[in-house]
Motif scaffolding. Structure first.
Motif, PDB file in Angstrom:
ATOM      1  N   PRO A  30     -27.877  12.887 101.509  1.00 12.52           N
ATOM      2  CA  PRO A  30     -29.222  12.402 101.222  1.00 12.52           C
ATOM      3  C   PRO A  30     -29.303  11.935  99.775  1.00 12.52           C
ATOM      4  CG  PRO A  30     -29.194  14.798 101.392  1.00 12.52           C
ATOM      5  CD  PRO A  30     -27.830  14.315 101.759  1.00 12.52           C
ATOM      6  N   ALA A  31     -30.128  10.927  99.567  1.00 12.78           N
ATOM      7  CA  ALA A  31     -30.317  10.431  98.211  1.00 12.78           C
ATOM      8  C   ALA A  31     -31.022  11.493  97.385  1.00 12.78           C
ATOM      9  CB  ALA A  31     -31.144   9.150  98.235  1.00 12.78           C
ATOM     10  N   PRO A  32     -30.634  11.651  96.140  1.00  3.47           N
ATOM     11  CA  PRO A  32     -31.309  12.653  95.324  1.00  3.47           C
ATOM     12  C   PRO A  32     -32.757  12.251  95.059  1.00  3.47           C
ATOM     13  CG  PRO A  32     -29.794  11.347  93.994  1.00  3.47           C
ATOM     14  CD  PRO A  32     -29.606  10.938  95.425  1.00  3.47           C
ATOM     15  N   SER A  33     -33.624  13.226  94.986  1.00  6.84           N
ATOM     16  CA  SER A  33     -35.027  12.976  94.692  1.00  6.84           C
ATOM     17  C   SER A  33     -35.233  13.027  93.193  1.00  6.84           C
ATOM     18  CB  SER A  33     -35.915  14.028  95.358  1.00  6.84           C
ATOM     19  OG  SER A  33     -35.822  13.935  96.741  1.00  6.84           O
ATOM     20  N   GLN A  34     -36.091  12.171  92.722  1.00  7.52           N
ATOM     21  CA  GLN A  34     -36.439  12.179  91.309  1.00  7.52           C
ATOM     22  C   GLN A  34     -37.834  11.612  91.151  1.00  7.52           C
ATOM     23  OE1 GLN A  34     -33.406   9.771  89.522  1.00  7.52           O
ATOM     24  NE2 GLN A  34     -34.332   7.869  90.153  1.00  7.52           N
ATOM     25  N   GLY A  35     -38.388  11.723  89.986  1.00  7.65           N
ATOM     26  CA  GLY A  35     -39.734  11.216  89.778  1.00  7.65           C
ATOM     27  C   GLY A  35     -40.031  10.994  88.314  1.00  7.65           C
ATOM     28  N   ASP A  36     -41.121  10.298  88.079  1.00  8.23           N
ATOM     29  CA  ASP A  36     -41.594  10.020  86.727  1.00  8.23           C
ATOM     30  C   ASP A  36     -43.112   9.938  86.807  1.00  8.23           C
ATOM     31  OD1 ASP A  36     -42.374   8.931  84.277  1.00  8.23           O
ATOM     32  OD2 ASP A  36     -40.705   7.519  84.206  1.00  8.23           O
ATOM     33  N   PRO A  37     -43.835  10.862  86.171  1.00 11.37           N
ATOM     34  CA  PRO A  37     -45.296  10.866  86.296  1.00 11.37           C
ATOM     35  C   PRO A  37     -45.959   9.609  85.731  1.00 11.37           C
ATOM     36  CG  PRO A  37     -44.605  12.381  84.590  1.00 11.37           C
ATOM     37  CD  PRO A  37     -43.354  11.898  85.271  1.00 11.37           C
ATOM     38  N   ARG A  38     -45.219   8.807  84.968  1.00 12.02           N
ATOM     39  CA  ARG A  38     -45.774   7.566  84.415  1.00 12.02           C
ATOM     40  C   ARG A  38     -45.661   6.410  85.398  1.00 12.02           C
ATOM     41  NH1 ARG A  38     -41.756   7.924  79.544  1.00 12.02           N
ATOM     42  NH2 ARG A  38     -40.547   8.336  81.411  1.00 12.02           N
ATOM     43  N   SER A  39     -44.865   6.563  86.435  1.00  8.03           N
ATOM     44  CA  SER A  39     -44.616   5.500  87.400  1.00  8.03           C
ATOM     45  C   SER A  39     -45.717   5.449  88.457  1.00  8.03           C
ATOM     46  CB  SER A  39     -43.271   5.732  88.085  1.00  8.03           C
ATOM     47  OG  SER A  39     -43.129   4.878  89.203  1.00  8.03           O
ATOM     48  N   THR A  40     -46.356   4.308  88.563  1.00  6.30           N
ATOM     49  CA  THR A  40     -47.407   4.138  89.565  1.00  6.30           C
ATOM     50  C   THR A  40     -46.830   4.241  90.974  1.00  6.30           C
ATOM     51  OG1 THR A  40     -48.504   2.679  88.003  1.00  6.30           O
ATOM     52  CG2 THR A  40     -49.307   2.639  90.246  1.00  6.30           C
ATOM     53  N   VAL A  41     -45.715   3.593  91.211  1.00  3.79           N
ATOM     54  CA  VAL A  41     -45.084   3.625  92.531  1.00  3.79           C
ATOM     55  C   VAL A  41     -44.548   5.027  92.827  1.00  3.79           C
ATOM     56  CG1 VAL A  41     -43.231   2.647  93.946  1.00  3.79           C
ATOM     57  CG2 VAL A  41     -44.557   1.174  92.432  1.00  3.79           C
ATOM     58  N   GLY A  42     -44.033   5.695  91.813  1.00  2.00           N
ATOM     59  CA  GLY A  42     -43.580   7.074  91.983  1.00  2.00           C
ATOM     60  C   GLY A  42     -44.712   7.991  92.399  1.00  2.00           C
ATOM     61  N   ARG A  43     -45.887   7.743  91.846  1.00  2.00           N
ATOM     62  CA  ARG A  43     -47.056   8.553  92.222  1.00  2.00           C
ATOM     63  C   ARG A  43     -47.454   8.293  93.674  1.00  2.00           C
ATOM     64  NH1 ARG A  43     -50.340  11.070  88.237  1.00  2.00           N
ATOM     65  NH2 ARG A  43     -52.178  10.533  89.451  1.00  2.00           N
ATOM     66  N   VAL A  44     -47.321   7.060  94.130  1.00  3.18           N
ATOM     67  CA  VAL A  44     -47.598   6.759  95.544  1.00  3.18           C
ATOM     68  C   VAL A  44     -46.616   7.537  96.419  1.00  3.18           C
ATOM     69  CG1 VAL A  44     -47.600   4.958  97.326  1.00  3.18           C
ATOM     70  CG2 VAL A  44     -48.633   4.505  95.081  1.00  3.18           C
ATOM     71  N   ALA A  45     -45.350   7.539  96.028  1.00  4.41           N
ATOM     72  CA  ALA A  45     -44.337   8.285  96.781  1.00  4.41           C
ATOM     73  C   ALA A  45     -44.631   9.787  96.749  1.00  4.41           C
ATOM     74  CB  ALA A  45     -42.950   7.999  96.217  1.00  4.41           C
ATOM     75  N   ASP A  46     -45.004  10.295  95.584  1.00  5.90           N
ATOM     76  CA  ASP A  46     -45.352  11.719  95.476  1.00  5.90           C
ATOM     77  C   ASP A  46     -46.534  12.053  96.381  1.00  5.90           C
ATOM     78  OD1 ASP A  46     -43.357  12.010  93.571  1.00  5.90           O
ATOM     79  OD2 ASP A  46     -44.739  11.989  91.869  1.00  5.90           O
ATOM     80  N   PHE A  47     -47.542  11.191  96.363  1.00  9.88           N
ATOM     81  CA  PHE A  47     -48.729  11.418  97.190  1.00  9.88           C
ATOM     82  C   PHE A  47     -48.368  11.447  98.674  1.00  9.88           C
ATOM     83  CE2 PHE A  47     -52.092   9.336  99.774  1.00  9.88           C
ATOM     84  CZ  PHE A  47     -52.941  10.427  99.848  1.00  9.88           C
ATOM     85  N   TYR A  48     -47.663  10.420  99.138  1.00 12.65           N
ATOM     86  CA  TYR A  48     -47.341  10.381 100.569  1.00 12.65           C
ATOM     87  C   TYR A  48     -46.450  11.550 100.979  1.00 12.65           C
ATOM     88  CZ  TYR A  48     -49.903   6.406 102.227  1.00 12.65           C
ATOM     89  OH  TYR A  48     -50.932   5.587 102.636  1.00 12.65           O
ATOM     90  N   GLY A  49     -45.497  11.929 100.131  1.00 15.42           N
ATOM     91  CA  GLY A  49     -44.648  13.079 100.454  1.00 15.42           C
ATOM     92  C   GLY A  49     -45.455  14.358 100.579  1.00 15.42           C
ATOM     93  N   ALA A  50     -46.305  14.618  99.594  1.00 18.81           N
ATOM     94  CA  ALA A  50     -47.115  15.844  99.621  1.00 18.81           C
ATOM     95  C   ALA A  50     -48.154  15.798 100.735  1.00 18.81           C
ATOM     96  CB  ALA A  50     -47.794  16.043  98.262  1.00 18.81           C
ATOM     97  N   TYR A  51     -48.769  14.637 100.939  1.00 13.07           N
ATOM     98  CA  TYR A  51     -49.805  14.515 101.964  1.00 13.07           C
ATOM     99  C   TYR A  51     -49.205  14.731 103.360  1.00 13.07           C
ATOM    100  CZ  TYR A  51     -53.787  12.824 104.576  1.00 13.07           C
ATOM    101  OH  TYR A  51     -54.854  12.736 105.448  1.00 13.07           O
ATOM    102  N   ILE A  52     -48.091  14.100 103.630  1.00 15.40           N
ATOM    103  CA  ILE A  52     -47.449  14.260 104.941  1.00 15.40           C
ATOM    104  C   ILE A  52     -47.013  15.709 105.141  1.00 15.40           C
ATOM    105  CG2 ILE A  52     -45.399  13.636 106.293  1.00 15.40           C
ATOM    106  CD1 ILE A  52     -45.836  10.738 105.148  1.00 15.40           C
ATOM    107  N   ASP A  53     -46.493  16.336 104.095  1.00 16.42           N
ATOM    108  CA  ASP A  53     -46.140  17.759 104.201  1.00 16.42           C
ATOM    109  C   ASP A  53     -47.355  18.596 104.568  1.00 16.42           C
ATOM    110  OD1 ASP A  53     -43.504  17.287 103.572  1.00 16.42           O
ATOM    111  OD2 ASP A  53     -43.643  18.031 101.512  1.00 16.42           O
TER     112      ASP A  53
END
Length: 166
Positions: free
Chosen positions: A42-65
């Protein structure tokens, strides 16, 4: 002589502890992620709180969970809190209006929960970034897939609009 013996003893204990930790760490990390001919890591997960697209990914991941875990009594409150944090007030109203009209989840544009999701940057301009969310609804050879266009404000990083792509 005693100081040297004590130093040697402490150094030996530290080396032994480090070697033991090195030996057991892979076991604690879980199953191996080696790539073979039949599986891929699996691809490693990473993030950046300054990234708008990263926040969309964070939101959908947490929301779906949160909506996936229907047995957890806190799941509904978690989903509501996530909406409040990640969506602008206008987007929250739009989602609520969709849900009242369609009797479906206004974040996923569906009545069920996807098994996979991914987010890709598609462009930016006029102070907004646009992402394409791909939701996968089943496993197998020909899984059902839907797409959602998500617009985010570059300054606040809040989601300002969601639209199902037809």
């Amino acid at each position: 002589m005693q100081a040297r013996t004590r130093t040697t003893l402490v150094a030996s204990a530290a080396i032994a502890a480090a070697l033991s930790l090195t030996a057991i760490t892979p076991a604690l990390a879980g199953p191996s992620t080696r790539t073979t001919a039949t599986t891929s890591a699996p691809a490693p997960s990473q993030g950046d709180p300054r990234s708008t697209v990263g926040r969309v990914a964070d939101f959908y991941g947490a929301y779906i969970d949160s909506v996936w875990d229907t047995q957890d009594p806190a799941a509904g409150a978690d989903a509501k809190a996530l909406r409040s944090f990640y969506l602008s007030k206008a987007a929250q109203k739009k989602v609520a209006a969709f849900e009242a009209k369609e009797h479906a989840d206004g974040i996923l544009f569906a009545q069920n929960v996807p098994v996979k999701w991914k987010v890709a940057y598609t462009g930016s301009g006029a102070g907004h970034a646009t992402s394409l969310v791909t939701l996968t609804w089943s496993d197998g050879k020909n899984p059902e897939v839907t797409h959602i266009k998500v617009q985010s404000d570059l300054k606040t990083r809040k989601i300002t609009d969601l639209a199902a792509v037809k």
